[in-house]
Scaffold this active site. Sequence first.
Site, mmCIF file in Angstrom:
data_model
loop_
_atom_site.group_PDB
_atom_site.id
_atom_site.type_symbol
_atom_site.label_atom_id
_atom_site.label_comp_id
_atom_site.label_asym_id
_atom_site.label_seq_id
_atom_site.Cartn_x
_atom_site.Cartn_y
_atom_site.Cartn_z
ATOM 1 N N PHE A 99 0.873 -1.550 0.068
ATOM 2 C CA PHE A 99 -0.138 0.110 0.068
ATOM 3 C C PHE A 99 0.451 1.459 0.318
ATOM 4 O O PHE A 99 0.474 2.294 -0.238
ATOM 5 C CB PHE A 99 -0.811 0.628 0.830
ATOM 6 C CG PHE A 99 -1.960 -0.795 1.496
ATOM 7 C CD1 PHE A 99 -3.009 -0.759 0.693
ATOM 8 C CD2 PHE A 99 -1.517 -1.661 2.532
ATOM 9 C CE1 PHE A 99 -4.062 -1.954 1.118
ATOM 10 C CE2 PHE A 99 -2.646 -2.635 2.399
ATOM 11 C CZ PHE A 99 -4.094 -2.639 1.602
ATOM 12 N N LYS A 103 -0.500 9.489 -2.313
ATOM 13 C CA LYS A 103 -1.805 9.523 -3.056
ATOM 14 C C LYS A 103 -2.393 11.062 -3.604
ATOM 15 O O LYS A 103 -3.896 10.716 -4.055
ATOM 16 C CB LYS A 103 -3.128 8.429 -2.528
ATOM 17 C CG LYS A 103 -3.395 8.919 -0.938
ATOM 18 C CD LYS A 103 -4.112 7.901 -0.418
ATOM 19 C CE LYS A 103 -4.067 8.799 1.112
ATOM 20 N NZ LYS A 103 -5.876 7.997 2.262
ATOM 21 N N SER A 143 -5.654 0.984 -8.291
ATOM 22 C CA SER A 143 -6.357 2.133 -8.931
ATOM 23 C C SER A 143 -7.262 2.546 -9.845
ATOM 24 O O SER A 143 -6.601 2.010 -10.971
ATOM 25 C CB SER A 143 -6.118 3.934 -8.247
ATOM 26 O OG SER A 143 -7.431 4.586 -8.648
ATOM 27 N N TYR A 168 0.178 10.947 -9.878
ATOM 28 C CA TYR A 168 -0.643 9.761 -8.871
ATOM 29 C C TYR A 168 -0.830 8.672 -10.000
ATOM 30 O O TYR A 168 -0.492 7.486 -9.522
ATOM 31 C CB TYR A 168 -0.905 10.799 -7.917
ATOM 32 C CG TYR A 168 -2.049 9.287 -7.268
ATOM 33 C CD1 TYR A 168 -1.158 8.670 -6.328
ATOM 34 C CD2 TYR A 168 -3.525 9.151 -8.206
ATOM 35 C CE1 TYR A 168 -2.178 7.347 -6.067
ATOM 36 C CE2 TYR A 168 -4.080 8.422 -7.013
ATOM 37 C CZ TYR A 168 -3.648 7.291 -6.135
ATOM 38 O OH TYR A 168 -4.839 5.848 -6.388
ATOM 39 N N LYS A 172 0.399 4.588 -10.545
ATOM 40 C CA LYS A 172 -0.307 3.261 -10.859
ATOM 41 C C LYS A 172 -0.379 2.564 -11.475
ATOM 42 O O LYS A 172 -0.504 0.966 -11.948
ATOM 43 C CB LYS A 172 -2.350 3.329 -10.339
ATOM 44 C CG LYS A 172 -2.605 4.212 -8.935
ATOM 45 C CD LYS A 172 -1.456 3.375 -8.056
ATOM 46 C CE LYS A 172 -1.302 3.765 -6.147
ATOM 47 N NZ LYS A 172 -1.016 2.919 -5.483
ATOM 48 N N TYR A 196 -8.824 -1.098 -7.421
ATOM 49 C CA TYR A 196 -10.159 0.052 -5.809
ATOM 50 C C TYR A 196 -11.070 0.608 -6.929
ATOM 51 O O TYR A 196 -10.482 1.977 -7.457
ATOM 52 C CB TYR A 196 -8.844 0.563 -4.624
ATOM 53 C CG TYR A 196 -7.899 -0.163 -4.748
ATOM 54 C CD1 TYR A 196 -7.703 -1.592 -4.607
ATOM 55 C CD2 TYR A 196 -7.487 0.330 -3.779
ATOM 56 C CE1 TYR A 196 -7.226 -2.170 -3.149
ATOM 57 C CE2 TYR A 196 -5.915 -0.140 -2.649
ATOM 58 C CZ TYR A 196 -6.300 -1.357 -2.512
ATOM 59 O OH TYR A 196 -5.613 -1.757 -1.804
HETATM 60 C C1 UD1 Z 1 -9.988 10.534 -6.711
HETATM 61 C C2 UD1 Z 1 -8.784 10.201 -7.693
HETATM 62 C C3 UD1 Z 1 -8.707 8.767 -8.055
HETATM 63 C C4 UD1 Z 1 -7.671 8.243 -6.626
HETATM 64 C C5 UD1 Z 1 -9.183 8.494 -4.862
HETATM 65 C C6 UD1 Z 1 -8.000 7.755 -4.058
HETATM 66 C C7 UD1 Z 1 -9.012 12.604 -8.835
HETATM 67 C C8 UD1 Z 1 -9.678 13.153 -10.195
HETATM 68 N N1 UD1 Z 1 -8.991 11.386 -8.611
HETATM 69 O O1 UD1 Z 1 -11.437 9.722 -6.658
HETATM 70 O O2 UD1 Z 1 -7.647 8.559 -8.807
HETATM 71 O O3 UD1 Z 1 -7.408 6.873 -6.889
HETATM 72 O O4 UD1 Z 1 -9.395 9.600 -5.564
HETATM 73 O O5 UD1 Z 1 -8.832 8.524 -3.571
HETATM 74 O O6 UD1 Z 1 -8.736 13.064 -8.115
HETATM 75 N N2 UD1 Z 1 -16.017 16.217 -4.447
HETATM 76 C C9 UD1 Z 1 -16.762 17.108 -4.250
HETATM 77 N N3 UD1 Z 1 -16.525 17.966 -2.972
HETATM 78 C C10 UD1 Z 1 -15.235 17.887 -3.181
HETATM 79 C C11 UD1 Z 1 -14.178 16.814 -3.268
HETATM 80 C C12 UD1 Z 1 -14.568 16.199 -3.792
HETATM 81 O O7 UD1 Z 1 -17.840 17.550 -5.230
HETATM 82 O O8 UD1 Z 1 -14.790 18.622 -1.847
HETATM 83 C C13 UD1 Z 1 -16.391 14.889 -6.003
HETATM 84 C C14 UD1 Z 1 -15.893 14.767 -6.874
HETATM 85 O O9 UD1 Z 1 -15.981 15.485 -8.194
HETATM 86 C C15 UD1 Z 1 -16.025 13.262 -7.538
HETATM 87 C C16 UD1 Z 1 -16.927 12.694 -5.550
HETATM 88 O O10 UD1 Z 1 -16.771 13.786 -5.624
HETATM 89 O O11 UD1 Z 1 -17.213 13.578 -8.253
HETATM 90 C C17 UD1 Z 1 -15.455 11.753 -5.624
HETATM 91 O O12 UD1 Z 1 -13.913 12.388 -5.124
HETATM 92 P P1 UD1 Z 1 -13.490 11.934 -4.684
HETATM 93 O O13 UD1 Z 1 -13.140 11.596 -2.654
HETATM 94 O O14 UD1 Z 1 -12.046 13.212 -4.903
HETATM 95 O O15 UD1 Z 1 -12.475 10.784 -5.364
HETATM 96 P P2 UD1 Z 1 -12.759 10.199 -7.280
HETATM 97 O O16 UD1 Z 1 -11.838 11.782 -7.525
HETATM 98 O O17 UD1 Z 1 -13.362 9.881 -7.838
#
Ligand code: UD1
Length: 381
Positions: A99, A103, A143, A168, A172, A196
Amino acid sequence: MANKSLAKPHEETCILVTGGAGFIGTHTCVELLEQGYRVVVVDDLSNSSEKAIDRVRAITGTDAPGQRDRLTFHEANILDRAALDRIFSAHDIDAIIHFAAFKAVGESVEKPLEYYWNNVAGTLALCDVARAHGVKNFVFSSSATVYGEPDFVPITEECPKHEATNPYGQTKSMLERILTDLYIGDNEWNVVLLRYFNPIGAHPSGLIGEDPKGIPNNLLPYVAQVAVGRLACVGVFGDDYPTHDGTGVRDYIHVVDLARGHVAALDWMGGKVGTGAPSGPDAIQGQPAEDGSRRGVGVFNLGTGTGSSVLDVVHAFERACGKQLPYEIKPRRAGDIAENYAACEKAREELGWTAQYDLDRMCADSWHWQSMNPEGYATAQ
Ligand code: UD1
């Protein structure tokens, strides 16, 4: 040199968990210990706390006399080959779950050298030392980011990989390639790449959970910190995506389910479950060893198959914590995609693993952890 056997009882098997003090690492240590394995953790504590290891001991009873040596902790960085060599010499390690990595997506754009060095060079050092000790069973923490903008949803393992949009994600993807090439060059390797989706939640005890340093980048820790009063308002990044409510859809998976996926992968590697036929363009079915341990490269998505929007998550968390959470629509975040969720059939058929917990349970457990530990491990006893 031959590889170690995994075709033996868990009680006789020792797993090296790099990054074992982190969010997914601690939960995986708990599941491994509960399944009888011996565990050696190596973690440099750069984004984690040794208190998390104490909590793992408390959950699993490995703080009791006579049980303590089932879990050993070494504070070391995986780039430190001398330290790794000492750890492999001190323990009869059979397999590695890897792990340890940086990240944070945004930070990786600012600090590419640090990300490539830590994640890629660190893994090379780890593999090299492991090989010298005859340990070639390797579970890699990959990922869904390797699919980039996916060709289709739900994303199967057949879905082609696409260029990652940040260093990042590149690390991966590159490490998947490197580990595959290790097998191609030496058929004794037994590699599983676990892709994941979005791990959230926490152990139901409330003793371990996600504890990001600084302002969280990811949705769930951000929402949890708004709920506990550390942050003021959730920013929702975009409400004009082609999804059911316009906000981004992801496949959130309970970290305990994810951790159990690693235990299932080890059983698969030992030839105890499955047919040995992982599918997808990146999987390779090798010739099993005489003891039935697998050889090759297995590729599995670990998700639930259910997509939830940002607002679904906010509302599920409101149900969990019993109050309304302020949120505000913000512009889209660069690099985000509309929708991403897993097809989980391959993990079910081959590993015999499926996620058990739904979004409400994930949020309830996340809230339990956050409310018991509002400052994370910082103030933990
Ligand atoms: C992100 C990473 C991904 C990584 C994963 C693990 C990106 C583009 N992708 O995934 O590579 O493997 O984290 O930690 O960054 N959101 C909000 N408000 C916030 C935060 C997020 O609206 O404050 C939304 C985002 O736009 C998205 C969803 O919530 O639609 C999930 O976001 P997040 O938790 O950051 O994960 P990923 O972007 O899917």
